[in-house]
Design an enzyme around this catalytic site. Structure first.
Site, PDB file in Angstrom:
ATOM      1  N   GLY A 169      76.788-104.597 -12.915  1.00 31.92           N
ATOM      2  CA  GLY A 169      75.836-103.581 -12.472  1.00 31.92           C
ATOM      3  C   GLY A 169      76.589-102.454 -11.784  1.00 31.92           C
ATOM      4  O   GLY A 169      77.780-102.222 -12.011  1.00 31.92           O
ATOM      5  N   GLY A 170      75.891-101.807 -10.868  1.00 32.67           N
ATOM      6  CA  GLY A 170      76.491-100.662 -10.175  1.00 32.67           C
ATOM      7  C   GLY A 170      77.709-101.036  -9.356  1.00 32.67           C
ATOM      8  O   GLY A 170      78.509-100.174  -8.976  1.00 32.67           O
ATOM      9  N   GLY A 403     102.670 -78.100 -28.894  1.00 32.52           N
ATOM     10  CA  GLY A 403     101.993 -78.039 -27.603  1.00 32.52           C
ATOM     11  C   GLY A 403     102.406 -79.202 -26.714  1.00 32.52           C
ATOM     12  O   GLY A 403     102.397 -79.086 -25.483  1.00 32.52           O
ATOM     13  N   ALA A 404     102.765 -80.314 -27.336  1.00 32.93           N
ATOM     14  CA  ALA A 404     103.154 -81.493 -26.553  1.00 32.93           C
ATOM     15  C   ALA A 404     104.425 -81.207 -25.744  1.00 32.93           C
ATOM     16  O   ALA A 404     104.633 -81.789 -24.680  1.00 32.93           O
ATOM     17  CB  ALA A 404     103.353 -82.693 -27.469  1.00 32.93           C
TER      18      ALA A 404
HETATM   19  C1  HXC Z   1      71.460-113.305  -4.331  1.00 32.92           C
HETATM   20  C2  HXC Z   1      72.765-114.585  -5.680  1.00 32.92           C
HETATM   21  C3  HXC Z   1      73.051-113.458  -6.475  1.00 32.92           C
HETATM   22  C4  HXC Z   1      72.492-112.220  -6.127  1.00 32.92           C
HETATM   23  C5  HXC Z   1      74.095-115.147  -7.303  1.00 32.92           C
HETATM   24  N1  HXC Z   1      73.411-115.607  -6.235  1.00 32.92           N
HETATM   25  N2  HXC Z   1      73.878-113.843  -7.485  1.00 32.92           N
HETATM   26  N3  HXC Z   1      71.982-114.496  -4.611  1.00 32.92           N
HETATM   27  N4  HXC Z   1      71.699-112.197  -5.038  1.00 32.92           N
HETATM   28  N5  HXC Z   1      72.732-111.130  -6.807  1.00 32.92           N
HETATM   29  C6  HXC Z   1      73.422-116.960  -5.695  1.00 32.92           C
HETATM   30  C7  HXC Z   1      72.742-117.955  -6.606  1.00 32.92           C
HETATM   31  O1  HXC Z   1      71.372-117.998  -6.322  1.00 32.92           O
HETATM   32  C8  HXC Z   1      73.446-119.244  -6.201  1.00 32.92           C
HETATM   33  O2  HXC Z   1      72.902-119.702  -4.996  1.00 32.92           O
HETATM   34  C9  HXC Z   1      74.855-118.792  -5.901  1.00 32.92           C
HETATM   35  O3  HXC Z   1      74.760-117.387  -5.647  1.00 32.92           O
HETATM   36  C10 HXC Z   1      75.804-118.999  -7.046  1.00 32.92           C
HETATM   37  O4  HXC Z   1      75.195-118.488  -8.232  1.00 32.92           O
HETATM   38  P1  HXC Z   1      75.176-119.314  -9.588  1.00 32.92           P
HETATM   39  O5  HXC Z   1      74.206-118.614 -10.471  1.00 32.92           O
HETATM   40  O6  HXC Z   1      74.956-120.750  -9.321  1.00 32.92           O
HETATM   41  O7  HXC Z   1      76.663-119.127 -10.079  1.00 32.92           O
HETATM   42  P2  HXC Z   1      77.209-118.954 -11.542  1.00 32.92           P
HETATM   43  O8  HXC Z   1      76.571-119.923 -12.465  1.00 32.92           O
HETATM   44  O9  HXC Z   1      78.703-118.951 -11.425  1.00 32.92           O
HETATM   45  O10 HXC Z   1      76.728-117.495 -12.005  1.00 32.92           O
HETATM   46  C11 HXC Z   1      77.161-116.338 -11.310  1.00 32.92           C
HETATM   47  C12 HXC Z   1      76.344-115.114 -11.756  1.00 32.92           C
HETATM   48  C13 HXC Z   1      74.867-115.401 -11.594  1.00 32.92           C
HETATM   49  C14 HXC Z   1      76.691-114.816 -13.215  1.00 32.92           C
HETATM   50  C15 HXC Z   1      76.836-113.949 -10.913  1.00 32.92           C
HETATM   51  O11 HXC Z   1      74.630-115.944 -10.281  1.00 32.92           O
HETATM   52  C16 HXC Z   1      74.030-114.181 -11.772  1.00 32.92           C
HETATM   53  O12 HXC Z   1      73.767-113.778 -12.899  1.00 32.92           O
HETATM   54  N6  HXC Z   1      73.563-113.643 -10.647  1.00 32.92           N
HETATM   55  C17 HXC Z   1      72.692-112.502 -10.635  1.00 32.92           C
HETATM   56  C18 HXC Z   1      73.476-111.266 -11.016  1.00 32.92           C
HETATM   57  C19 HXC Z   1      72.635-110.039 -10.899  1.00 32.92           C
HETATM   58  O13 HXC Z   1      71.707-109.835 -11.687  1.00 32.92           O
HETATM   59  N7  HXC Z   1      72.911-109.255  -9.864  1.00 32.92           N
HETATM   60  C20 HXC Z   1      72.208-108.070  -9.554  1.00 32.92           C
HETATM   61  C21 HXC Z   1      72.849-107.029 -10.463  1.00 32.92           C
HETATM   62  S1  HXC Z   1      72.190-105.450 -10.200  1.00 32.92           S
HETATM   63  P3  HXC Z   1      72.951-121.228  -4.554  1.00 32.92           P
HETATM   64  O14 HXC Z   1      72.162-121.262  -3.311  1.00 32.92           O
HETATM   65  O15 HXC Z   1      72.374-122.010  -5.688  1.00 32.92           O
HETATM   66  O16 HXC Z   1      74.405-121.532  -4.321  1.00 32.92           O
HETATM   67  C22 HXC Z   1      73.233-104.837  -9.143  1.00 32.92           C
HETATM   68  C23 HXC Z   1      72.910-103.448  -8.838  1.00 32.92           C
HETATM   69  C24 HXC Z   1      73.960-102.845  -7.985  1.00 32.92           C
HETATM   70  O17 HXC Z   1      74.146-105.405  -8.700  1.00 32.92           O
HETATM   71  C25 HXC Z   1      73.689-101.389  -7.962  1.00 32.92           C
HETATM   72  C26 HXC Z   1      74.648-100.665  -7.123  1.00 32.92           C
HETATM   73  C27 HXC Z   1      74.455 -99.204  -7.280  1.00 32.92           C
END
Ligand code: HXC
Length: 513
Positions: A169-170, A403-404
């Site tokens: 993401g961002g 040019g290079a």
């Molecule tokens: C809160 C999160 C989290 C998140 C993971 N966790 N991502 N909690 N916010 N974004 C937590 C899970 O609930 C889990 O908690 C622990 O972290 C580990 O995650 P798992 O899923 O068990 O790990 P894994 O299987 O290794 O997968 C990792 C992952 C997946 C691929 C990153 O967790 C995932 O897809 N997370 C969401 C990613 C996402 O959509 N993020 C937002 C993107 S948008 P527990 O308690 O079970 O340990 C964004 C916008 C930013 O980032 C913009 C900026 C401008």
């Protein structure tokens, strides 16, 4: 006091456990180190001072008020690398997947602010699931606070990002603004949208690794500058990279001790083939010119028709930009131009002198290049060199065509010293191409066209396929015996070490982005 201290120690022990023993085990089972293990490996032993260890998030939605982890998913502080101050943040995947909350962002912002006023590098060890989903816009605001500081700090202090887990993401935009990104092979990825969204929007099926793994970004996009085999290798590479870089734009990289030895390189000329059309490896030449084992290549697998990297000459840190005849004959194209331009600008920002090795047959022709903007991308390199005020030394090894020739740090765009080997050919183009154009009529009318072309080619080569016309105009300062090159370069960079250039006062230039 005893009770108070015991309360403090209990909190410290709790903070050190991050998301708990089970989650630490899970992290290790993936072959990854924890956030604190990474920091301790990165910094000189005993030098880490942690800040904000007891910070907690402020979220009360979705039962978050009952789930608090001291430190809130990021270890931040300062320490030393090779005895020099650095600031570091290391995201802790064991706490909510290293996701970025408002307070997590505040901790990063705090060390960035300290780094800017104290003029020392910031290293970010990224391992995060992105925005803390439970916090909504508070998290987005936190990201933007970081992006803003990345931008303000750019060119002021070095910023380096290691991607040691997810970065999606961002969140990718902070590393993208920093100076260098290093990714750990197989355990990290970077993308704006992941495989599921890609499938929904474009119907492409792709894995995370293929879409945004280390190899993809090292070879296809150029988003990462370095790839590490594992966490330990990543940390070692970060330490090595730092050794070539000063603390800020106000300093120079400290010289390493160097004692002059036998600086002649008798065999160097043997690396250049007799035929100007035969390739050779420019890295063999680089190795002969720089201090032994000092070449540290950046962007090795991206646009490999251009080689860029750090090195040392008589203990002094330099940046090298070199055409690579082994790949696409060393032509300038979109990717190699922007790769070199970015590197030149980094070196110029941080007072690192530039050595440019030239063997370039020109720009790559074709629709692919034109439609992808070779015009603006080539201009980036031209602009970057022209703007650079650091000591700039060029060596024309063989071809410097068209040019290079101008673009590759020619005298005309501000290089300080321009050397050429006797094998250099400074011309508008190669003898064959030139003869086919300017003697078209004679060749067409000749009884033996092939023989006439050969004759004209020889005529043209005699006139232009050498460095002496350019040397006669002073565009080349000296034509040198290759074996003397290293000695000349040592003297040249020493002579240029106090170079100061004042540019006209303005807000900033407008590089063709
Ligand atoms: C809160 C999160 C989290 C998140 C993971 N966790 N991502 N909690 N916010 N974004 C937590 C899970 O609930 C889990 O908690 C622990 O972290 C580990 O995650 P798992 O899923 O068990 O790990 P894994 O299987 O290794 O997968 C990792 C992952 C997946 C691929 C990153 O967790 C995932 O897809 N997370 C969401 C990613 C996402 O959509 N993020 C937002 C993107 S948008 P527990 O308690 O079970 O340990 C964004 C916008 C930013 O980032 C913009 C900026 C401008």
């Amino acid at each position: 006091m005893k009770n108070k201290l015991s309360e403090l120690n209990k909190k410290i022990e709790e903070a050190k456990l991050g998301g708990g023993v089970d989650r630490i085990k899970k992290q290790h089972s993936k072959g990854k180190l924890t956030a604190r293990e990474r920091v301790h490996l990165l910094l000189d032993p005993g030098s880490f001072e942690e800040l904000g260890m007891l910070v907690e998030h402020r979220s009360v939605d979705f039962g978050m008020e009952r789930q608090k982890f001291l430190g809130d998913g990021v270890v931040t502080g300062y320490g030393k690398i090779q005895g020099r101050l650095v600031y570091v943040f290391s995201q802790d995947f064991t706490v909510f997947g290293g996701s970025l909350s408002e307070t997590h962002a505040e901790k990063i912002v705090k060390i960035m602010d300290l780094a800017m006023v104290n003029k020392a590098p910031v290293i970010g060890l990224n391992d995060s699931g992105g925005a803390r989903i439970q916090e909504g816009v508070n998290s987005l605001g936190g990201y933007a606070d970081i992006f803003y500081r990345n931008t303000i700090a750019s060119g002021l202090i070095p910023q380096i990002s290691a991607i040691m887990g997810p970065c999606a993401g961002g969140a990718v935009y902070s590393p993208a603004i920093t100076d260098f990104t290093i990714m750990v092979d197989q355990s990290s990825y970077m993308f704006v949208t992941g495989p599921n969204v890609v499938k929904t929007v474009t119907n492409e099926e792709i894995t995370s690794e293929e879409l945004g793994g280390a190899n993809t970004h090292a070879t296809k996009s150029g988003v990462t500058h370095l790839v590490a085999a594992n966490d330990k290798d990543c940390i070692l590479k970060l330490r090595k990279l730092l050794s070539y870089i000063p603390q800020s734009c106000e300093e120079k990289t400290p010289d390493l001790p160097y004692e002059m030895g036998e600086e002649l390189r008798e065999k160097i000329g043997e690396f250049i083939p007799e035929s100007p059309n035969q390739p050779y490896n420019i890295k063999d030449i680089i190795q002969q010119l720089v201090d032994s084992d000092s070449f540290f290549e950046i962007h090795e697998k991206f646009a490999d028709n251009m080689v860029v990297g750090f090195s040392r000459i008589a203990g002094k840190s330099i940046g090298i930009v070199a055409n690579q005849p082994m790949s696409l004959a060393g032509v300038l194209d979109v990717d190699s131009s922007r790769k070199a331009a970015r590197f030149v600008r980094f070196c110029d920002s941080f007072n690192i002198p530039l050595l440019v090795l030239v063997d370039v047959p020109g720009f790559l022709p074709g629709t692919d290049q034109e439609w992808n903007g070779i015009i603006v991308n080539g201009a980036k390199l031209l602009f970057a060199f022209s703007e650079a005020t650091v000591p700039r030394v060029s060596l024309i090894v063989r071809k410097a065509y068209g040019g290079a020739y101008d673009v590759m740090n020619s005298k005309h765009i501000g290089a300080d010293l321009n050397y050429a080997w006797p094998t250099a050919e400074v011309a508008v183009m190669g003898a064959k191409g030139a003869s086919e154009i300017i003697f078209r009529k004679e060749i067409k009318e000749a009884s033996d066209a092939a023989e006439m072309l050969q004759q004209k080619e020889a005529e043209y080569a005699e006139k232009f396929a050498h460095p002496y016309k350019a040397a006669g105009r002073g565009f080349i300062d000296e034509v040198i015996d290759p074996k003397n090159t290293r000695r000349k370069l040592i003297r040249a960079f020493k002579m240029l070490e106090n170079k100061k250039v004042q540019r006209p006062n303005k807000k900033h230039g407008n590089i063709p982005l």
